[in-house]
Design a protein around this motif. Structure first.
Motif, PDB file in Angstrom:
ATOM      1  N   GLY A 134     124.482-114.425  93.892  1.00  0.00           N
ATOM      2  CA  GLY A 134     125.215-113.884  92.748  1.00  0.00           C
ATOM      3  C   GLY A 134     125.871-114.923  91.883  1.00  0.00           C
ATOM      4  O   GLY A 134     126.712-114.582  91.037  1.00  0.00           O
ATOM      5  N   ALA A 135     125.526-116.211  92.066  1.00  0.00           N
ATOM      6  CA  ALA A 135     126.144-117.256  91.256  1.00  0.00           C
ATOM      7  C   ALA A 135     125.767-117.082  89.794  1.00  0.00           C
ATOM      8  O   ALA A 135     124.647-116.661  89.480  1.00  0.00           O
ATOM      9  N   PRO A 136     126.668-117.388  88.859  1.00  0.00           N
ATOM     10  CA  PRO A 136     126.341-117.294  87.428  1.00  0.00           C
ATOM     11  C   PRO A 136     125.122-118.153  87.095  1.00  0.00           C
ATOM     12  O   PRO A 136     124.871-119.187  87.722  1.00  0.00           O
ATOM     13  N   LEU A 137     124.383-117.734  86.092  1.00  0.00           N
ATOM     14  CA  LEU A 137     123.116-118.372  85.761  1.00  0.00           C
ATOM     15  C   LEU A 137     123.055-118.673  84.275  1.00  0.00           C
ATOM     16  O   LEU A 137     123.345-117.816  83.442  1.00  0.00           O
ATOM     17  N   LEU A 138     122.659-119.894  83.942  1.00  0.00           N
ATOM     18  CA  LEU A 138     122.382-120.277  82.567  1.00  0.00           C
ATOM     19  C   LEU A 138     120.868-120.272  82.366  1.00  0.00           C
ATOM     20  O   LEU A 138     120.141-120.891  83.147  1.00  0.00           O
ATOM     21  N   ALA A 192     126.221-103.850  86.457  1.00  0.00           N
ATOM     22  CA  ALA A 192     127.251-104.418  87.326  1.00  0.00           C
ATOM     23  C   ALA A 192     126.545-105.266  88.367  1.00  0.00           C
ATOM     24  O   ALA A 192     125.817-104.753  89.209  1.00  0.00           O
ATOM     25  N   GLY A 193     126.725-106.558  88.338  1.00  0.00           N
ATOM     26  CA  GLY A 193     126.049-107.434  89.283  1.00  0.00           C
ATOM     27  C   GLY A 193     126.160-108.872  88.838  1.00  0.00           C
ATOM     28  O   GLY A 193     127.075-109.235  88.097  1.00  0.00           O
ATOM     29  N   PRO A 194     125.217-109.733  89.281  1.00  0.00           N
ATOM     30  CA  PRO A 194     125.239-111.137  88.872  1.00  0.00           C
ATOM     31  C   PRO A 194     125.198-111.269  87.354  1.00  0.00           C
ATOM     32  O   PRO A 194     124.676-110.404  86.661  1.00  0.00           O
ATOM     33  N   ARG A 195     125.733-112.368  86.850  1.00  0.00           N
ATOM     34  CA  ARG A 195     125.815-112.582  85.421  1.00  0.00           C
ATOM     35  C   ARG A 195     124.928-113.751  85.008  1.00  0.00           C
ATOM     36  O   ARG A 195     124.762-114.715  85.743  1.00  0.00           O
ATOM     37  N   ALA A 196     124.387-113.623  83.802  1.00  0.00           N
ATOM     38  CA  ALA A 196     123.585-114.697  83.238  1.00  0.00           C
ATOM     39  C   ALA A 196     123.900-114.827  81.757  1.00  0.00           C
ATOM     40  O   ALA A 196     124.413-113.896  81.135  1.00  0.00           O
ATOM     41  N   ARG A 197     123.589-115.977  81.208  1.00  0.00           N
ATOM     42  CA  ARG A 197     123.789-116.211  79.775  1.00  0.00           C
ATOM     43  C   ARG A 197     122.602-116.992  79.245  1.00  0.00           C
ATOM     44  O   ARG A 197     122.166-117.976  79.860  1.00  0.00           O
ATOM     45  N   ILE A 198     122.069-116.543  78.117  1.00  0.00           N
ATOM     46  CA  ILE A 198     120.942-117.220  77.483  1.00  0.00           C
ATOM     47  C   ILE A 198     121.459-118.222  76.465  1.00  0.00           C
ATOM     48  O   ILE A 198     122.215-117.873  75.561  1.00  0.00           O
ATOM     49  N   LEU A 199     121.038-119.461  76.605  1.00  0.00           N
ATOM     50  CA  LEU A 199     121.411-120.513  75.662  1.00  0.00           C
ATOM     51  C   LEU A 199     120.450-120.518  74.472  1.00  0.00           C
ATOM     52  O   LEU A 199     119.376-119.913  74.532  1.00  0.00           O
ATOM     53  N   PRO A 200     120.808-121.188  73.377  1.00  0.00           N
ATOM     54  CA  PRO A 200     119.874-121.305  72.249  1.00  0.00           C
ATOM     55  C   PRO A 200     118.587-122.001  72.688  1.00  0.00           C
ATOM     56  O   PRO A 200     118.599-122.844  73.584  1.00  0.00           O
ATOM     57  N   PRO A 201     117.471-121.684  72.059  1.00  0.00           N
ATOM     58  CA  PRO A 201     116.194-122.271  72.472  1.00  0.00           C
ATOM     59  C   PRO A 201     116.083-123.753  72.126  1.00  0.00           C
ATOM     60  O   PRO A 201     116.807-124.275  71.276  1.00  0.00           O
TER      61      PRO A 201
END
Length: 308
Positions: free
Chosen positions: A86-90, A156-165
């Motif tokens: 469940g660690a945050p993900l980039l 509701a769960g692990p979190r992720a974030r999408i960076l610019p391409p």
């Protein structure tokens, strides 16, 4: 069948001058590099992206987990999303411009995997001239869904974030300039002696990819004035075969692509051969020697690492 994927974890490498304390950041320490891939033959693109992930991992502080997946390889993205608990993900999109894949398809698949996508409503790049949410035709899927309609409420769960391409990273211009200066030095030429073609994919659906390519070409000319600049495309006009015709030597073709797929390996050389192009085709920007450094820096900045 797609080969099993290997996650790359750093083993103590830190950027020069960074203390051990600085490497203990509080932001995400998981990264996933995502590319389009090749639907007809997904394994080579998967392997190439895994090699890139390993190079990026070697440039990050200790404790980073770097994975990769192409959208074309069946279930590769979903398998990568589940690794690491469940660690945050980039998520780093190895794409040139924002479009349907980065703003609709990728977010929808992430959320379908039960992962909460922080900032999923990320606006289209100002560089692409969108000035808001992704509403260009290129950002619509087969059923006409957009970024606003394709995503369900946050899970509701692990979190992720999408960076610019990759193609919209501020480091793209320095990366291109470094490559071009190295080629000029190798050939003993000045920029003012050489004609330059920036070759890109383009799109018949949206102006965004072409705007990104033309912006890069103008920025290159401002820093390194070539004798002539032409920007041409695989998938829209002006076509590469048309614009490369009649170009005098010496000349370079700079492929503004994130990977060496069928367009770079087959379509681009064929178009240039048709035009009797008298120059050399350089490596695509996604394969530049310093591309892994650019991606690592983006991940550090996105994570809030003090080394960024």
């Amino acid at each position: 069948m797609t080969a099993p994927r290997q996650t790359v974890q750093t083993g103590g490498l830190r950027p020069a001058g960074q203390s051990a304390a600085a490497s203990q950041q509080t932001g995400p320490r998981r990264a996933l590099i995502v590319a389009h891939g090749q639907p007809s033959d997904p394994d080579p693109a998967e392997a190439a992206l895994a090699r890139l992930a390993a190079e990026v991992a070697a440039r990050l502080p200790a404790g980073w987990q770097v994975d990769s997946a192409t959208l074309a390889a069946p279930a590769a993205l979903e398998a990568a999303l589940t690794r690491g608990g469940g660690a945050p993900l980039l998520i780093y999109p190895m794409f040139i411009a924002d479009g349907w894949f980065t703003q609709v398809n990728l977010p929808a698949r992430i959320r379908a995997a039960g992962i909460e996508l922080a900032g999923w409503e990320r606006k289209g790049s100002g560089a692409a001239g969108s000035g808001g949410s992704c509403r260009e035709p290129d950002c619509r899927g087969p059923a006409g869904e957009t970024a606003e309609t394709a995503d369900a409420p946050p899970a509701a769960g692990p979190r992720a974030r999408i960076l610019p391409p990759f193609g919209l990273d501020d480091g793209i211009l320095p990366l291109a300039l470094q490559m071009l200066r190295a080629e000029l030095a190798r050939d003993g030429l000045r920029a003012s002696d050489v004609r330059l073609i920036v070759a890109a994919h383009g799109s018949f659906k949206s102006p965004a990819p072409a705007l990104v390519a033309r912006r890069l070409g103008r920025a290159i000319m401002a820093e390194l004035p070539f004798a002539e600049l032409r920007t041409a495309f695989i998938d829209q006009t002006p076509r590469i075969a048309d614009l490369a015709a009649g170009l005098a030597a010496p000349a370079y073709c700079l492929p503004f692509f994130a990977a060496a797929g069928g367009h770079v390996g087959q379509d681009l050389p064929a178009a240039l051969a048709q035009a009797a192009f008298p120059g050399r085709i350089l490596a695509p920007l996604g394969l530049a020697d310093r591309a892994p450094d650019l991606i690592a820096a983006a991940l550090l900045a996105g994570s809030g690492d003090s080394a960024a």
